[in-house]
Design an enzyme around this catalytic site. Structure first.
Site, PDB file in Angstrom:
ATOM      1  N   CYS A   1      -5.640 -18.518  46.473  1.00  0.00           N
ATOM      2  CA  CYS A   1      -4.417 -17.892  45.933  1.00  0.00           C
ATOM      3  C   CYS A   1      -3.256 -18.886  45.954  1.00  0.00           C
ATOM      4  CB  CYS A   1      -4.054 -16.669  46.767  1.00  0.00           C
ATOM      5  SG  CYS A   1      -5.300 -15.386  46.756  1.00  0.00           S
TER       6      CYS A   1
ATOM      7  N   ARG B   1       1.299   4.754   0.989  1.00  0.00           N
ATOM      8  CA  ARG B   1       0.678   5.673   1.947  1.00  0.00           C
ATOM      9  C   ARG B   1       1.663   6.792   2.187  1.00  0.00           C
ATOM     10  NH1 ARG B   1       1.071   6.508   7.569  1.00  0.00           N
ATOM     11  NH2 ARG B   1      -0.852   7.295   8.550  1.00  0.00           N
TER      12      ARG B   1
ATOM     13  N   GLN C   1       0.869  -1.183   0.000  1.00  0.00           N
ATOM     14  CA  GLN C   1       0.000   0.000   0.000  1.00  0.00           C
ATOM     15  C   GLN C   1       0.901   1.227   0.000  1.00  0.00           C
ATOM     16  OE1 GLN C   1      -2.449   2.499   3.268  1.00  0.00           O
ATOM     17  NE2 GLN C   1      -3.009   0.374   3.177  1.00  0.00           N
TER      18      GLN C   1
HETATM   19  C1  LIG Z   1      -3.966  -1.962   6.112  1.00  0.00           C
HETATM   20  C2  LIG Z   1      -4.285  -0.624   6.702  1.00  0.00           C
HETATM   21  N1  LIG Z   1      -5.009  -0.547   7.839  1.00  0.00           N
HETATM   22  C3  LIG Z   1      -5.292   0.670   8.363  1.00  0.00           C
HETATM   23  C4  LIG Z   1      -4.833   1.825   7.749  1.00  0.00           C
HETATM   24  C5  LIG Z   1      -5.169   3.177   8.319  1.00  0.00           C
HETATM   25  O1  LIG Z   1      -5.966   3.872   7.402  1.00  0.00           O
HETATM   26  P1  LIG Z   1      -6.685   5.210   7.884  1.00  0.00           P
HETATM   27  O2  LIG Z   1      -7.522   4.911   9.055  1.00  0.00           O
HETATM   28  O3  LIG Z   1      -7.349   5.807   6.717  1.00  0.00           O
HETATM   29  O4  LIG Z   1      -5.492   6.143   8.342  1.00  0.00           O
HETATM   30  P2  LIG Z   1      -4.350   6.725   7.384  1.00  0.00           P
HETATM   31  O5  LIG Z   1      -3.530   5.548   6.929  1.00  0.00           O
HETATM   32  O6  LIG Z   1      -5.039   7.370   6.233  1.00  0.00           O
HETATM   33  O7  LIG Z   1      -3.589   7.661   8.246  1.00  0.00           O
HETATM   34  C6  LIG Z   1      -4.096   1.719   6.582  1.00  0.00           C
HETATM   35  N2  LIG Z   1      -3.643   2.820   5.956  1.00  0.00           N
HETATM   36  N3  LIG Z   1      -3.823   0.480   6.060  1.00  0.00           N
HETATM   37  C1  LIG Z   2      -1.150   3.352   9.003  1.00  0.00           C
HETATM   38  C2  LIG Z   2      -1.631   2.918  10.340  1.00  0.00           C
HETATM   39  N1  LIG Z   2      -2.931   2.739  10.610  1.00  0.00           N
HETATM   40  C3  LIG Z   2      -3.161   2.333  11.845  1.00  0.00           C
HETATM   41  C4  LIG Z   2      -4.507   2.074  12.387  1.00  0.00           C
HETATM   42  O1  LIG Z   2      -4.590   1.800  13.596  1.00  0.00           O
HETATM   43  O2  LIG Z   2      -5.452   2.123  11.588  1.00  0.00           O
HETATM   44  S1  LIG Z   2      -1.726   2.208  12.751  1.00  0.00           S
HETATM   45  C5  LIG Z   2      -0.808   2.683  11.398  1.00  0.00           C
HETATM   46  C6  LIG Z   2       0.674   2.812  11.444  1.00  0.00           C
HETATM   47  C7  LIG Z   2       1.343   1.489  11.658  1.00  0.00           C
HETATM   48  O3  LIG Z   2       2.757   1.704  11.571  1.00  0.00           O
HETATM   49  P1  LIG Z   2       3.840   0.776  12.295  1.00  0.00           P
HETATM   50  O4  LIG Z   2       3.767  -0.569  11.611  1.00  0.00           O
HETATM   51  O5  LIG Z   2       5.115   1.471  12.047  1.00  0.00           O
HETATM   52  O6  LIG Z   2       3.452   0.719  13.739  1.00  0.00           O
END
Ligand SMILES: Cc1ncc(COP(=O)(O)OP(=O)(O)O)c(N)n1
Ligand SMILES: Cc1nc(C(=O)O)sc1CCOP(=O)(O)O
Ligand SMILES: [Mg+2]
Length: 540
Positions: A465, A45, A43
């Site tokens: 306990c 992002r 993805q």
């Molecule tokens: C696989 C996956 N899960 C959750 C997220 C988070 O998306 P979102 O809630 O739209 O937050 P942002 O990524 O836009 O900050 C994700 N990107 N991918």
């Molecule tokens: C992109 C994103 N979304 C989240 C959610 O909770 O929806 S947490 C997150 C960031 C995850 O990054 P890391 O693997 O570095 O912890």
């Protein structure tokens, strides 16, 4: 290549973030390292990118993904996804509404949605199979990657709630990944613990950002994650986790083992329990230490045959308890939890839930009321910390004990006139995706230990306990190939046999305490289980 939705492998889902690249790395180089070493879905992002740069980076990443035959998903931006002919998008609760996204992308593109609540699952189930294809469940643990998050970490318990909601809503088409703070030190526990209560659904994969994108060696980081995903066995202790039925000779062997090992049994427990628990531990060949000093917990966990009992009757600071659980999990030594008064107050429930979601427990021991609360089978709030379990029928208790055993992938012990022991460890095995199961629940071996009621056990403090002390002593004595289930059943059977013997000898609750320690001491040294007036059997 256009991917059909059932071709997508969600197991290792890389989400990009070019703001955390190490020196010398580019977005493309990190992604390609991931693709070469086991990433199965990407993805893009890029929250800080302007549209033009997002488009150009997207074209580059799309080419890479095509070369490696991996689908590309675009975060948030449906327009960019269309422009680069991506395979789908991922949107969150505050992004473009799902029905609009589906209308713009058409029926064949992959749509992911961020989900953390049951009501969000209910909404996607109402839309039906044509809308949301997969969900990102998070955040599981705290993370620095997502700026200004509007939700707090849900832990493994939160993931399980979402998986249960998918099952309850019949949303069988939805694939799931966990996201948020996932790294090699917690991924296996997440994959192992996170399954629906009916045993049918595990996660389809994990999504990571920083573990790969910020890595100096993204290829190695990816291979480490890949190996953990493919191992399907979480060895959280250095002894056996078999689900095999128990033979009486194994009680004798379990007693020999605890006599040989003289295990260190660290107690983090309430003040009422400390003295009696230490003496019970000594009576069954254990070596008790009552310590809540964080700086020594790692050293203690590394002592051969070490084990930890956490009894939340008097609540120690959560950070101390978490440090202890982490130390013993890292040392692959057993941790036993006795969540005293689990639902008596919101404080106790919250602390115990935090702990349960934070580490892996080899055994959870409690009384019927606490077990029903843990299993969410009773909205009855506890009165004080004493069980009001006398009016709960055994079928309900057995059901609750099995639910807790499976939900926490542990050996659950429910004490009472009949002691029930359910082994939900599944031998430490986990798998990805959905499993065909027989009936409406997973197969959880459950045993009952019985020998008649011993009312006087309830007339002294810390008798419940101190069963925790005994179980922890027996588990602490184990090393491979000894097995946890045998040890727990042996401990519970010995404890009840000693209670019965002491009750036949004592004159009142005062002498019962003394007779009880004597009986434990005597029976554990005689080691002739066939003579005990207490039996255990497998419940079919
Ligand atoms: C696989 C996956 N899960 C959750 C997220 C988070 O998306 P979102 O809630 O739209 O937050 P942002 O990524 O836009 O900050 C994700 N990107 N991918
Ligand atoms: C992109 C994103 N979304 C989240 C959610 O909770 O929806 S947490 C997150 C960031 C995850 O990054 P890391 O693997 O570095 O912890
Ligand atoms: Mg978003």
């Amino acid at each position: 290549m256009v991917f059909t939705k059932d071709q997508v492998d969600y197991s290792l889902y890389l989400v990009t973030d070019s703001t955390m690249l190490p020196p010398g790395a580019t977005l493309s180089s990190q992604v390609e390292e991931g693709l070469m070493n086991g990433v199965t879905l990407v993805q893009i992002r890029e929250k800080d990118c302007d549209t033009k740069n997002f488009f150009h980076e997207g074209v580059l990443i799309k080419k890479l993904c095509t070369d490696y035959n991996v689908p590309l998903i675009v975060n948030d931006r449906v327009d960019v996804a269309l422009a680069i002919r991506a395979d789908g998008v991922h949107v969150g609760q505050d992004d473009m509404p799902i029905p609009v996204v589906r209308e713009l992308l058409g029926p064949d593109k992959i749509i992911g949605w961020s989900v953390s609540k049951v009501e969000e699952v209910e909404k996607l189930a109402n839309w039906g199979p044509g809308m949301v294809d997969n969900i990102g469940i998070g955040m599981v643990f705290p993370t620095q990657t997502k700026k200004n998050p509007k939700k707090s970490p849900m832990g493994t318990a939160g993931v399980i709630k979402v998986l249960d909601a998918l099952e309850n809503c019949g949303a069988s088409w939805v694939k799931t990944v966990a996201i948020g703070g996932l790294h090699p030190d917690n991924i296996q526990r997440v994959l192992y613990q996170c399954s629906s209560t009916n045993g049918r659904r595990y996660l389809d994969g994990i999504a990571v950002v920083s573990d790969i994108m910020a890595s100096e060696d993204a290829g190695l980081s990816t291979r480490i994650l890949r190996d953990l995903l493919d191992s399907n066995s979480y060895k959280f202790v250095d002894f056996g986790l078999s689900n095999e039925a128990l033979q009486v000779s194994n009680i004798n062997a379990a007693l020999h083992q605890v006599h040989f090992a003289r295990p260190l049994v660290q107690h983090m427990t309430n003040k009422v329990h400390q003295n009696f628990g230490a003496n019970v531990t000594l009576a069954v060949f254990g070596s008790p230490i009552m310590s809540e000093v964080v700086s020594e917990v790692k050293d203690l966990s590394n002592i051969p045959y070490a084990s930890l009992l956490i009894n939340t009757g008097t609540i120690a600071p959560l950070d101390v308890l978490k440090a202890a659980v982490t130390a013993y999990n890292e040392s692959k030594r057993p941790v036993v939890l006795d969540p005293v008064g689990y639902s008596a107050t919101p404080t106790r429930m919250s602390l115990n839930n935090d702990l349960l979601s934070y580490g892996q427990f080899s055994c959870i021991k409690c009384n019927a009321s606490e077990m029903l609360s843990l299993a969410e089978l009773s909205d009855e709030r506890m009165k004080g910390v004493d069980s009001s379990g006398s009016n709960i029928n055994n079928d309900t208790v057995i059901k609750a004990t099995k639910i807790v055993a499976y939900r926490y992938k542990t050996i659950a012990v429910c004490t009472g006139e009949y002691d029930f022991i359910a082994n939900g460890t599944m031998g430490g095995h986990y798998s990805l995706g959905t499993q065909e199961i027989r009936g409406d629940s997973p197969s959880i071996p459950c045993f009952v230990v019985h020998g008649g009621n011993i009312p006087i056990m309830g007339d002294i403090t810390a008798s419940g306990c101190s069963l925790g002390s005994t179980i922890t002593s027996f588990l602490g004595s184990l090393s491979f190939p000894n097995e946890a289930q045998n040890a727990v059943i042996a401990a519970v059977t010995l404890y009840k046999a000693a209670g019965k013997l002491a009750a036949s000898r004592c004159k009142g609750s005062g002498s019962f305490q003394v007779e009880f320690i004597d009986a434990l001491y005597q029976l554990s040294r005689e080691n002739i289980p066939e003579k005990w007036d207490v039996k255990y059997e497998l419940i079919l």
